[in-house]
Design an enzyme around this catalytic site. Structure first.
Site, PDB file in Angstrom:
ATOM      1  N   ASP A   1      10.021  17.519  35.496  1.00  0.00           N
ATOM      2  CA  ASP A   1      11.249  16.933  34.961  1.00  0.00           C
ATOM      3  C   ASP A   1      10.953  15.930  33.842  1.00  0.00           C
ATOM      4  O   ASP A   1      11.580  15.953  32.789  1.00  0.00           O
ATOM      5  CB  ASP A   1      12.060  16.270  36.076  1.00  0.00           C
ATOM      6  CG  ASP A   1      11.204  15.415  37.013  1.00  0.00           C
ATOM      7  OD1 ASP A   1      10.009  15.233  36.747  1.00  0.00           O
ATOM      8  OD2 ASP A   1      11.748  14.937  38.022  1.00  0.00           O
TER       9      ASP A   1
ATOM     10  N   ASP B   1      12.136  29.560  47.626  1.00  0.00           N
ATOM     11  CA  ASP B   1      10.703  29.889  47.718  1.00  0.00           C
ATOM     12  C   ASP B   1      10.177  29.694  49.143  1.00  0.00           C
ATOM     13  O   ASP B   1       8.958  29.627  49.354  1.00  0.00           O
ATOM     14  CB  ASP B   1       9.891  29.006  46.765  1.00  0.00           C
ATOM     15  CG  ASP B   1       9.929  29.502  45.323  1.00  0.00           C
ATOM     16  OD1 ASP B   1      10.539  30.552  45.079  1.00  0.00           O
ATOM     17  OD2 ASP B   1       9.358  28.823  44.445  1.00  0.00           O
TER      18      ASP B   1
END
Length: 410
Positions: free
Chosen positions: A241, A93
């Protein structure tokens, strides 16, 4: 007197929460010591049998990592695993000049026969979670290993982690973080000290008793089916996460933590980077507390003790708020102690809460001893490290309190 009672209430609540957290840490220490005596008899894939070797995708989510990209790619290329059962996704990205250099290096590695792809997005929607989700759409692997740019897994990493997925209930295998620049400075030593406590005492202590643990965002491997079953990656918190980990475990997926498999990584060496990392972790932790608390409490399939550990785990980042409150309220509490003699018994009771510090001191000594060894000299060094850790934690407490408040209240 109303203001004084508000101060006393906030001070007391903070000390009680810190004590609860300390007692949870002590329980995890007992769990950890018991777990170290057990032999692991988990079923494992036989990777010498070609029929048992599963397809694995390695995902490398990166963003403007100009100075470490070449090292990362060269290191991943050394992973030992059958080339026809392995693909690598570079989820890039980036918006800087690293895009071009990364593309060139990937082409160079592709010429060696490595199945490695450079995957770019038109926007950064969802940030890391969005990148992982995008890569998952086209991932060929049954299992998805994830590494951040500053991690350097050893060539045998997949050989030590993939076999545990023979148990169909295992959704995640997480490894312990190592620290290649542990001794670079006082800052890196203290970060390593804190992370060692998490990756030994907490992860082993929880996992050995079937309590919820978290995939740490990197240096772990997921079963693709588990990711989809838990609802896939979501970008509505800063710690995607932790979010996915809890959703997966609420779906009854099991996590396997491997303390003996170390994945080396670099720690932030400048205080601004460490503060930024702490801010992200603490705000994300608070966001997940808001998102997951009710689900954990209402879940009928998990025992009460697991719920308690889960709630304290999600509340972990809020301990900085308690530390901050205790620090700033200490001065007005001294004034109250001197001015209101009838509260003498209250202050005698409050002195009991020093036991929290003693519990932390004992728990962290076991972890320090495991890394550096025992003996009188190391114990003296540990005392210095312990109080340095608490001093830095106190220094970070205002910054982290702001992060926690943002996470809880937006």
């Amino acid at each position: 007197m109303v203001l004084e009672y508000i101060v006393i209430a906030l001070y007391t609540i903070s000390l009680v929460l810190i004590l609860m957290y300390a007692l949870a840490q002590l329980n995890l220490l007992f769990n950890y010591l018991k777990a170290r005596k057990k032999q692991d008899d988990s079923p494992k894939f036989d990777l010498t049998n070609p029929g048992e070797i599963p397809y694995v995708t390695i995902q490398l989510p990166v963003y403007n990592e100009l100075y470490v990209m070449e090292r990362l790619l060269d290191n991943i290329a050394k992973i030992n695993y059958p080339s026809d059962k392995l693909e690598i996704q570079v989820l890039d990205d980036s918006t800087d000049e690293s895009v071009e250099t990364t593309a060139k290096h990937i082409k160079k590695l592709q010429k060696t026969g490595l199945d490695i792809q450079h995957i770019r997005r038109e926007n950064r929607e969802g940030f890391k979670a969005g990148a992982l989700k995008e890569g998952l759409k086209i991932a060929k692997g049954e299992f998805i290993a994830i590494f951040d740019a500053d991690f350097l897994p050893k060539p045998c990493w997949l050989e030590k982690t993939v076999p545990f997925f023979k148990n169909p209930e295992i959704g995640v295998v997480q490894t312990r973080w190592g620290h290649i620049n542990r001794n670079y400075s006082t800052l890196t030593k203290i970060q390593a000290f804190a992370l060692d406590a998490h990756f030994t005492l907490e992860q082993v202590g929880r996992n050995s008793q079937g309590h919820f643990i978290n995939f740490n965002g990197t240096a772990g491997i997921w079963r693709k089916e588990c990711i989809y079953d838990a609802g896939n990656w979501e970008g509505d918190t800063l710690t995607e996460d932790l979010d996915l980990s809890y959703r997966a475990q609420l779906k009854r997926w099991k996590f396997k933590y491997l303390e003996d498999v170390e994945t080396p990584a670099e720690l932030p060496v400048i205080i601004s980077a460490a503060r930024s990392q702490q801010f992200r972790w603490n705000k994300g932790g608070a966001e997940n507390f808001q998102k997951m608390l009710k689900r954990v409490i209402m879940c009928k399939n998990i025992p009460v003790k697991t719920k308690i550990h889960g709630m304290l785990h999600l509340l972990n980042s809020s301990m900085f708020t308690c530390i901050f409150l205790v620090a700033i309220l200490s001065i007005p509490m001294l004034y109250i102690k001197n001015e209101y003699a009838h509260l003498k018994i209250y202050f005698l009771v409050m002195s009991f809460f020093v036991v929290s510090t003693l519990i932390f001191f004992i728990c962290y000594w076991y972890i320090y001893k495991k890394t550096y060894g025992g003996g009188f000299i190391n114990f003296i060094k540990y005392i210095g490290t312990f109080f340095s850790f608490f001093s830095i934690a106190m220094g970070f407490s205002l910054h982290n309190t702001i992060a926690v408040l943002e996470g809880h209240f937006g």
